[in-house]
Design an enzyme around this catalytic site. Structure first.
Site, PDB file in Angstrom:
ATOM      1  N   ASN A  72      11.907  37.272  49.445  1.00 28.41           N
ATOM      2  CA  ASN A  72      11.656  36.568  48.274  1.00 28.41           C
ATOM      3  C   ASN A  72      12.047  37.157  46.980  1.00 28.41           C
ATOM      4  O   ASN A  72      12.727  38.291  46.750  1.00 28.41           O
ATOM      5  CB  ASN A  72      10.111  36.414  48.296  1.00 28.41           C
ATOM      6  N   LYS A  73      11.746  36.471  45.780  1.00 29.98           N
ATOM      7  CA  LYS A  73      12.122  36.836  44.437  1.00 29.98           C
ATOM      8  C   LYS A  73      12.061  38.384  44.217  1.00 29.98           C
ATOM      9  O   LYS A  73      11.104  38.904  44.546  1.00 29.98           O
ATOM     10  CB  LYS A  73      11.482  35.979  43.319  1.00 29.98           C
ATOM     11  N   GLN A 129      11.869  32.621  35.756  1.00 29.20           N
ATOM     12  CA  GLN A 129      11.201  31.573  36.570  1.00 29.20           C
ATOM     13  C   GLN A 129       9.455  31.671  36.325  1.00 29.20           C
ATOM     14  O   GLN A 129       8.906  30.448  36.123  1.00 29.20           O
ATOM     15  CB  GLN A 129      11.022  31.730  38.061  1.00 29.20           C
ATOM     16  N   ARG A 155      23.937  28.818  48.254  1.00 27.09           N
ATOM     17  CA  ARG A 155      23.295  30.153  47.808  1.00 27.09           C
ATOM     18  C   ARG A 155      22.870  30.322  49.175  1.00 27.09           C
ATOM     19  O   ARG A 155      22.534  29.944  50.196  1.00 27.09           O
ATOM     20  CB  ARG A 155      21.678  29.653  47.240  1.00 27.09           C
ATOM     21  N   ARG A 168      16.119  24.987  42.531  1.00 27.50           N
ATOM     22  CA  ARG A 168      16.116  26.346  42.827  1.00 27.50           C
ATOM     23  C   ARG A 168      14.771  26.546  43.689  1.00 27.50           C
ATOM     24  O   ARG A 168      13.717  25.511  43.655  1.00 27.50           O
ATOM     25  CB  ARG A 168      16.303  27.524  42.056  1.00 27.50           C
ATOM     26  N   GLY A 169      14.542  27.502  44.558  1.00 29.76           N
ATOM     27  CA  GLY A 169      13.304  27.517  45.298  1.00 29.76           C
ATOM     28  C   GLY A 169      13.726  27.184  46.656  1.00 29.76           C
ATOM     29  O   GLY A 169      14.295  25.999  46.872  1.00 29.76           O
ATOM     30  N   ALA A 170      13.530  27.615  47.972  1.00 25.81           N
ATOM     31  CA  ALA A 170      13.976  27.512  49.093  1.00 25.81           C
ATOM     32  C   ALA A 170      13.645  26.048  49.510  1.00 25.81           C
ATOM     33  O   ALA A 170      14.499  25.296  49.984  1.00 25.81           O
ATOM     34  CB  ALA A 170      13.467  28.456  50.108  1.00 25.81           C
ATOM     35  N   ASP A 195      11.644  33.058  50.382  1.00 21.21           N
ATOM     36  CA  ASP A 195      12.957  32.171  50.655  1.00 21.21           C
ATOM     37  C   ASP A 195      13.420  32.385  52.067  1.00 21.21           C
ATOM     38  O   ASP A 195      14.248  31.280  52.492  1.00 21.21           O
ATOM     39  CB  ASP A 195      14.064  32.854  49.724  1.00 21.21           C
TER      40      ASP A 195
END
Ligand code: MRU
Length: 368
Positions: free
Chosen positions: A269-270, A218, A113, A70-72, A259
């Protein structure tokens, strides 16, 4: 001959060791091995370090959906290798059939995603190798080279952003980060954590706080783990302790990744990033967003156009195997939020750091 070989092995060992201790950089989550993609499975960290081996594009798409990776930027790199696997798998199929199977794989990968724009960006880059009528082996060779380049360039961009971002950090600073925008979310070194790594190794940071990052944790599971791997002490807080932290301790910077950044500078973002950016408005804390150009989406004019991923309610109602949803309540689980550009003090990219980012400064970045 033997002595020479032993000498070389020893000097390579020390060079690697020196590099990793100097830069506090030891974690790499994505490995390509000839015909297989290996991902460090983030569902099991920090308890177990397990590598998942993948050899088809649908399996790669599923791994992205399931948050194995995960993570862009890491999602983008993984998708690029997913497309390489598709080309390899369909190498011996007749051309028309081959084209439709590869197109289907690209669709499945792109849908894995929705918010991280690096996914589509990387697929578009690798797709440049797919001109009709070309020999498939030549296509595969080029696709492998492009994917390697995407992965290497990402790490290089992170190092550059680390340097540019660290220039804003004054000695003795206290920083707070959210989610995981580190090695595990990228090809290596990280975006937000790249700045923190660099500022830490330059002796500029006194203390690093990390939000746990509900619901998938995370912060607790990944950021704390990877900083500890590299000898950077970190203090964990609950997401809801951030406001109190800012009133009790001097927090100089909130530093996050992104992201997707719209072309006007709005940041997806998150979930929880907006809370922190809003808190920065009320305190003396400044907000830094660190993202490579591959995360800036020139086709999205503002944050309002960005699709915010919704994930299953179980992420909130289960703790491991323990089901805490006694009343079968409904859950709303958006996993990203939007921070308006004017709440961002600095946007750091590999092409430069923008103070008070906005449409015109972002356009100039792309032209540079
Ligand atoms: O749902 P995730 O873990 O893929 O979300 C990742 C993030 O939001 C990170 O904070 C990040 O900034 C983007 S990747 C460097």
């Amino acid at each position: 001959m033997c002595i020479l070989l032993a000498y070389n092995i020893v000097s390579v060992f020390y060079a690697v060791k020196a590099m990793s201790t100097q830069s506090n950089d030891s974690v790499r989550p994505i490995r390509w091995q000839d015909t297989e993609l290996l991902l460090l499975d983030q569902r099991y960290l920090p308890q177990r370090q397990e590598w998942l081996r993948l050899s088809t594009a649908p399996a790669v798409a599923q791994a992205i959906k399931d948050l194995v990776i995960r993570g862009a930027p890491a999602i983008g790199i993984t998708a690029a290798w997913g497309l390489v696997l598709s080309l390899m798998q369909h190498r011996n199929v007749v051309e028309a059939e081959q084209r439709s199977r590869i197109a289907e794989d690209i669709k499945v990968l792109a849908a894995a995603r929705p918010t991280a724009v690096n996914l589509v960006w990387a697929l578009e880059r690798v797709s440049r190798s797919l001109q009709a009528g070309r020999d498939i082996d030549a296509v595969i060779k080029e696709a492998v080279l492009i994917s390697e380049r995407i992965q290497l360039d990402d790490v290089a961009a992170n190092y550059r952003m680390g340097e540019l971002g660290a220039e804003f950090i004054k000695p003795g600073s206290v920083v707070l980060t959210h989610c995981n925008a580190g090695s595990l979310a990228t090809g290596g070194y990280g975006t937000a954590l790249g700045v923190i790594r660099k500022a830490w190794s330059d002796g500029l940071i006194d203390k690093v706080y990390a939000c746990e990052t509900r619901p998938w944790l995370q912060g607790t599971r990944l950021t704390a783990w990877e900083l500890q791997q590299d000898g950077i002490p970190v203090t964990l807080i609950t997401d809801s302790a951030a406001a109190w932290l800012m009133t009790q301790k001097q927090v100089d910077w909130v530093i996050t990744g992104a992201d997707r950044v719209a072309s006007n500078g709005d940041v997806a973002n998150k979930i929880g990033t907006r809370n922190l950016a809003g808190l920065c408005q009320l305190h003396t804390t400044q907000m830094m967003v660190v993202a490579p150009l591959s995360t800036i989406d020139p086709h999205t004019s503002s944050g309002a156009e960005i699709e915010i991923e919704q994930r299953q309610g179980e992420e909130l109602t289960k703790i491991g195997d323990w089901d805490i949803n006694a009343g079968h309540m409904h859950v709303w689980n958006p996993v990203f939020d939007l921070t308006p550009a004017d709440w961002v003090d600095v946007l750091v990219t590999e092409k430069g750091a923008l103070t008070a980012p906005g449409s015109s400064s972002i356009v100039r970045l792309f032209e540079a």
